[in-house]
Motif scaffolding. Structure first.
Motif, PDB file in Angstrom:
ATOM      1  N   LYS A  42       0.826  -1.207   0.000  1.00  0.00           N
ATOM      2  CA  LYS A  42       0.000   0.000   0.000  1.00  0.00           C
ATOM      3  C   LYS A  42       0.862   1.260   0.000  1.00  0.00           C
ATOM      4  O   LYS A  42       0.573   2.226  -0.699  1.00  0.00           O
ATOM      5  CB  LYS A  42      -0.910  -0.006   1.234  1.00  0.00           C
ATOM      6  CG  LYS A  42      -1.990   1.061   1.188  1.00  0.00           C
ATOM      7  CD  LYS A  42      -2.831   1.072   2.443  1.00  0.00           C
ATOM      8  CE  LYS A  42      -3.833  -0.032   2.419  1.00  0.00           C
ATOM      9  NZ  LYS A  42      -4.776   0.032   3.558  1.00  0.00           N
ATOM     10  N   GLY A  45       2.197   2.067  -3.350  1.00  0.00           N
ATOM     11  CA  GLY A  45       1.221   2.487  -4.351  1.00  0.00           C
ATOM     12  C   GLY A  45       0.540   1.342  -5.065  1.00  0.00           C
ATOM     13  O   GLY A  45      -0.185   1.554  -6.022  1.00  0.00           O
ATOM     14  N   LYS A  49      -6.941   1.907  -3.254  1.00  0.00           N
ATOM     15  CA  LYS A  49      -7.111   3.244  -2.694  1.00  0.00           C
ATOM     16  C   LYS A  49      -8.283   3.219  -1.725  1.00  0.00           C
ATOM     17  O   LYS A  49      -9.296   2.595  -1.984  1.00  0.00           O
ATOM     18  CB  LYS A  49      -7.380   4.258  -3.806  1.00  0.00           C
ATOM     19  CG  LYS A  49      -6.230   4.407  -4.765  1.00  0.00           C
ATOM     20  CD  LYS A  49      -6.578   5.370  -5.861  1.00  0.00           C
ATOM     21  CE  LYS A  49      -5.443   5.447  -6.881  1.00  0.00           C
ATOM     22  NZ  LYS A  49      -5.796   6.293  -8.021  1.00  0.00           N
ATOM     23  N   GLU A  50      -8.133   3.911  -0.602  1.00  0.00           N
ATOM     24  CA  GLU A  50      -9.213   3.971   0.370  1.00  0.00           C
ATOM     25  C   GLU A  50     -10.269   4.944  -0.121  1.00  0.00           C
ATOM     26  O   GLU A  50      -9.960   6.059  -0.536  1.00  0.00           O
ATOM     27  CB  GLU A  50      -8.679   4.393   1.726  1.00  0.00           C
ATOM     28  CG  GLU A  50      -7.813   3.322   2.366  1.00  0.00           C
ATOM     29  CD  GLU A  50      -7.508   3.638   3.812  1.00  0.00           C
ATOM     30  OE1 GLU A  50      -8.277   4.380   4.440  1.00  0.00           O
ATOM     31  OE2 GLU A  50      -6.493   3.135   4.284  1.00  0.00           O
TER      32      GLU A  50
END
Length: 127
Positions: A42, A45, A49-50
């Motif tokens: 995370k 990258g 995505k949150e």
């Protein structure tokens, strides 16, 4: 027929094999839960995505949705048990509802018994 000698395969010394096995086991033990690998991916990258919850979801959630710790009792309830009179009134209401439903069922059974099922369709014989 000539016989060709097969050269022996080079093998690692037993101590090197043991070191490789030990390194694999130690590295495997570090990632059993996968959290460290997930966090590393995370931060690089690669992870998802949150996404923030929509407004209607955050507004509909109640506060304090955490779990109770082990060994701690639940807070006392705000509602009390029904009194004996309240229980009797509820039983009477449920009995009346049952009687209404049974009466409606008898009427539906009479209506359903009077209706004849349709005749099966006539299919021409196969050629």
């Amino acid at each position: 027929m000539p016989v060709f000698p097969v050269p022996p395969r080079p093998s690692a010394p037993p101590l090197a094999r043991l070191a490789i096995l030990l390194a694999c086991l130690l590295a495997g033990g570090c990632v059993l839960d996968g959290a460290s690998v997930r966090d590393a991916a995370k931060s690089a990258g690669f992870g998802p995505k949150e996404v923030a919850a929509p407004d209607f979801v955050t507004q509909s959630r109640r506060g304090g949705g955490d779990f109770l710790p082990v060994g701690e009792s639940a807070p006392p309830r705000e509602t009390r048990a029904k009194s004996a009179a309240g229980v009797k009134a509820l039983e009477a209401d449920l009995d009346a509802s049952r009687q209404r439903n049974e009466a409606r069922g008898r009427v539906a059974a009479k209506v359903g018994g009077a209706v004849k099922p349709p005749a099966p369709p006539k299919v021409p014989p196969a050629e």
